[in-house]
Design a protein around this motif. Structure first.
Motif, PDB file in Angstrom:
ATOM      1  N   GLU A 273       0.846  -1.204   0.000  1.00  0.00           N
ATOM      2  CA  GLU A 273       0.000   0.000   0.000  1.00  0.00           C
ATOM      3  C   GLU A 273       0.881   1.255   0.000  1.00  0.00           C
ATOM      4  N   LYS A 274       0.477   2.273  -0.766  1.00  0.00           N
ATOM      5  CA  LYS A 274       1.245   3.507  -0.897  1.00  0.00           C
ATOM      6  C   LYS A 274       1.090   4.395   0.342  1.00  0.00           C
ATOM      7  N   VAL A 275       2.212   4.981   0.762  1.00  0.00           N
ATOM      8  CA  VAL A 275       2.244   5.991   1.827  1.00  0.00           C
ATOM      9  C   VAL A 275       2.856   7.258   1.241  1.00  0.00           C
ATOM     10  N   THR A 276       2.184   8.397   1.441  1.00  0.00           N
ATOM     11  CA  THR A 276       2.733   9.677   1.004  1.00  0.00           C
ATOM     12  C   THR A 276       3.378  10.378   2.197  1.00  0.00           C
ATOM     13  N   LEU A 277       4.658  10.702   2.051  1.00  0.00           N
ATOM     14  CA  LEU A 277       5.388  11.453   3.074  1.00  0.00           C
ATOM     15  C   LEU A 277       5.291  12.927   2.725  1.00  0.00           C
ATOM     16  N   MET A 278       4.697  13.706   3.619  1.00  0.00           N
ATOM     17  CA  MET A 278       4.378  15.109   3.321  1.00  0.00           C
ATOM     18  C   MET A 278       5.357  16.030   4.036  1.00  0.00           C
ATOM     19  N   ASN A 279       6.117  16.745   3.224  1.00  0.00           N
ATOM     20  CA  ASN A 279       7.179  17.621   3.717  1.00  0.00           C
ATOM     21  C   ASN A 279       6.593  18.859   4.378  1.00  0.00           C
ATOM     22  N   GLN A 280       7.030  19.161   5.590  1.00  0.00           N
ATOM     23  CA  GLN A 280       6.624  20.378   6.296  1.00  0.00           C
ATOM     24  C   GLN A 280       7.840  21.196   6.720  1.00  0.00           C
ATOM     25  N   PRO A 297      10.736   3.345  -3.028  1.00  0.00           N
ATOM     26  CA  PRO A 297      12.200   3.391  -2.930  1.00  0.00           C
ATOM     27  C   PRO A 297      12.658   3.655  -1.496  1.00  0.00           C
ATOM     28  N   ALA A 298      13.893   3.264  -1.207  1.00  0.00           N
ATOM     29  CA  ALA A 298      14.435   3.442   0.144  1.00  0.00           C
ATOM     30  C   ALA A 298      15.007   4.835   0.352  1.00  0.00           C
ATOM     31  N   GLN A 306       6.230   9.154  -2.558  1.00  0.00           N
ATOM     32  CA  GLN A 306       5.332   8.039  -2.244  1.00  0.00           C
ATOM     33  C   GLN A 306       6.162   6.768  -2.162  1.00  0.00           C
ATOM     34  N   VAL A 307       5.914   5.969  -1.100  1.00  0.00           N
ATOM     35  CA  VAL A 307       6.676   4.743  -0.924  1.00  0.00           C
ATOM     36  C   VAL A 307       5.726   3.605  -0.551  1.00  0.00           C
ATOM     37  N   SER A 308       6.212   2.371  -0.661  1.00  0.00           N
ATOM     38  CA  SER A 308       5.458   1.200  -0.212  1.00  0.00           C
ATOM     39  C   SER A 308       6.435   0.210   0.414  1.00  0.00           C
ATOM     40  N   PHE A 309       5.895  -0.816   1.055  1.00  0.00           N
ATOM     41  CA  PHE A 309       6.726  -1.788   1.774  1.00  0.00           C
ATOM     42  C   PHE A 309       6.288  -3.201   1.384  1.00  0.00           C
TER      43      PHE A 309
END
Length: 486
Positions: A273-280, A297-298, A306-309
């Protein structure tokens, strides 16, 4: 004899205009072409015949013309004009006194010689304007009218100017400052204090005026490459004369350093499942380096990757923010993402649970209304202070997300949406951990995810309850979500 100004006294006759010939004048207030910071009276000459007068009656009065009295107006005109003062005296005499100069497009002081009327009392004051050439659709502005008794007004001296309080927002690009100073002014000679910002190019910008020894500079924007800002306070006496001014300055915080910060749109996911990392990260940050354990990607240099595991487990995320000079700042959130090998089903734990609030307006807007599952009810608290609501989930649960429906979701104005708030969690209602800190939210519905953690209590504190100055918090529904124990 006091010194009347149009910025303080509006005409008592509004508007009596006697036109000769085909003259036509339309009066109004002009905020665009202001005199001395406020506004001016504008007389739009839709048409003036050459050599024909228009008489404007302005004030009823009871002013004695003392020995040495001086009478003047500050005016301007789009086209050259002659102006005369029209005075009606207590003895019934009506006199016309020509100004000492013609009006031009620049503001200037026009004086009228009243010496031969010393001892008389003025009952009405007006002006007469006349053009040697026809005028069509030209503006005439009156900024100030002055009648003094000729006595000297003592100049005012200031000292000990200070910035007594300061607050910075938006990463040090906006500031609010309280200025104070000492003055030898008395009630008989003080008109006002004018406050200016002194710029590096030698110009100064008018910020406002005060009639006390203090002034608040609100939401001042910081210029590019500006490290300090200088203020000047100028005293003005009742003769309109500037006295001895003072200056003070404030240093802006260093906002050139990068500061890394981020959140994830969700922290409990299934494999793939995709996770979006949101820059603040702050505005000084221009480049980014991500390191995500076990992810694909690592690593990334995107702003919001966006990353997945592909394996179950708990994974940490590190972000390094870099400024224009290559200086770095890093932050790591340990075991931020939890990956499970089954579909994710989040459970709502807060519905109809026990709550405590610091205050509420009435029973129909009490704390339990925020967890009753309805969008036509709300918790509302008014008055100063940082209002908070604490939800008891009944027992410890694995939680990772809080959904809040703010004022707009309940049908109110977006201006009422909670701007700044924090979310804290606790196992014992005594020791608290902050997991969310939101600033400048504008949304009517918010979703805040954090590291999955066991907790029984969730506390939400509105540190800025609305988009403006309103201090009332309005929360229509709060949902606390997490993974149900198997």
């Amino acid at each position: 004899m006091e010194r009347p100004q149009f910025s303080r006294f509006l005409p008592s006759y509004r508007w009596i205009i006697d036109n000769e010939g085909k003259n036509k004048i339309s009066p109004s207030f002009d905020f665009a072409n202001a005199y001395n910071g406020g506004n001016s009276l504008k007389f739009m000459a839709e048409h003036l015949d050459a050599g024909k007068s228009s008489n404007i009656t302005l004030f009823a009065s009871d002013l004695k013309i003392d020995k040495g009295a001086k009478f003047s107006v500050s005016m301007r005109s789009d086209q050259a004009l002659k102006v005369s003062a029209i005075l009606e005296l207590a003895n019934g005499q009506k006199v016309s006194i020509a100004g000492d100069k013609s009006l031009t497009e620049n503001w200037s002081e026009i004086s009228f010689d009243v010496k031969k009327f010393e001892g008389q009392t003025i009952k009405k004051i007006g002006l007469s304007i006349k053009s040697d050439q026809a005028m069509d659709f030209k503006g005439i502005n009156l900024g100030e009218m002055t009648l003094t008794n000729g006595q000297k007004v003592a100049p005012i001296a200031l000292s000990d100017a200070k910035v007594t309080d300061e607050a910075f927002e938006e990463e040090g690009t906006v500031g609010g400052f309280r200025l104070s100073w000492k003055s030898d002014a008395t009630k008989n000679n003080l008109s006002t204090y004018e406050i200016y910002q002194l710029n590096d190019d030698g110009n100064k910008e008018f910020l406002g005026a005060s009639n006390i020894n203090a002034f608040f500079v609100n939401a001042l924007k910081r210029g590019k490459n500006i490290n300090s800002t200088k203020f000047e306070i100028v005293p003005i006496n009742k003769a309109g004369e500037s006295g001895h001014s003072v200056t003070t300055s404030v240093k802006w915080p260093d906002n050139s350093l990068a500061k890394a910060a981020f959140v994830a749109d969700k922290t409990l996911v299934t494999i793939g499942e995709k996770v979006t990392l949101m820059n603040q990260s702050n505005l000084a940050s221009v480049k980014y380096k991500w390191e995500i354990d076990g992810a694909s990607p690592a690593t990334s240099t995107e702003k919001n990757p966006q990353v997945s595991f592909d394996k179950a487990g708990s994974y940490s995320v590190k972000l390094t923010a870099i400024n224009e000079k290559g200086q770095e700042d890093s932050v790591t959130q340990t075991e931020l993402i939890t990956v499970i090998d089954q579909p994710v089903e989040l459970t709502i734990f807060a519905l109809n649970q026990s709550v405590q609030v610091d205050s509420f307006t009435n029973e129909s807007e009490s704390g339990p209304k925020a967890v009753d599952g309805k969008l036509n009810t709300k918790w509302c608290a008014v008055g100063p202070g940082k209002h908070n609501i604490t939800i008891d989930l009944g027992k410890s649960e694995k939680i990772n997300q809080v959904l809040i429906d703010h004022a707009q979701k309940g049908g109110e104005s977006p201006d009422m949406n909670t701007s700044d708030y924090t979310i804290e969690i606790s196992k014992d209602n005594q020791n608290w951990t902050e997991v969310v800190n939101v600033k400048k939210n504008k949304l009517g519905e918010t979703k805040d995810s954090f590291k999955q953690t066991e907790a029984r209590y969730v506390r939400i504190t509105a540190t800025k309850p609305t988009q403006g100055a309103d201090t009332a918090v309005r929360l229509y529904e709060i949902q606390v979500l997490g993974q149900k124990y198997s």
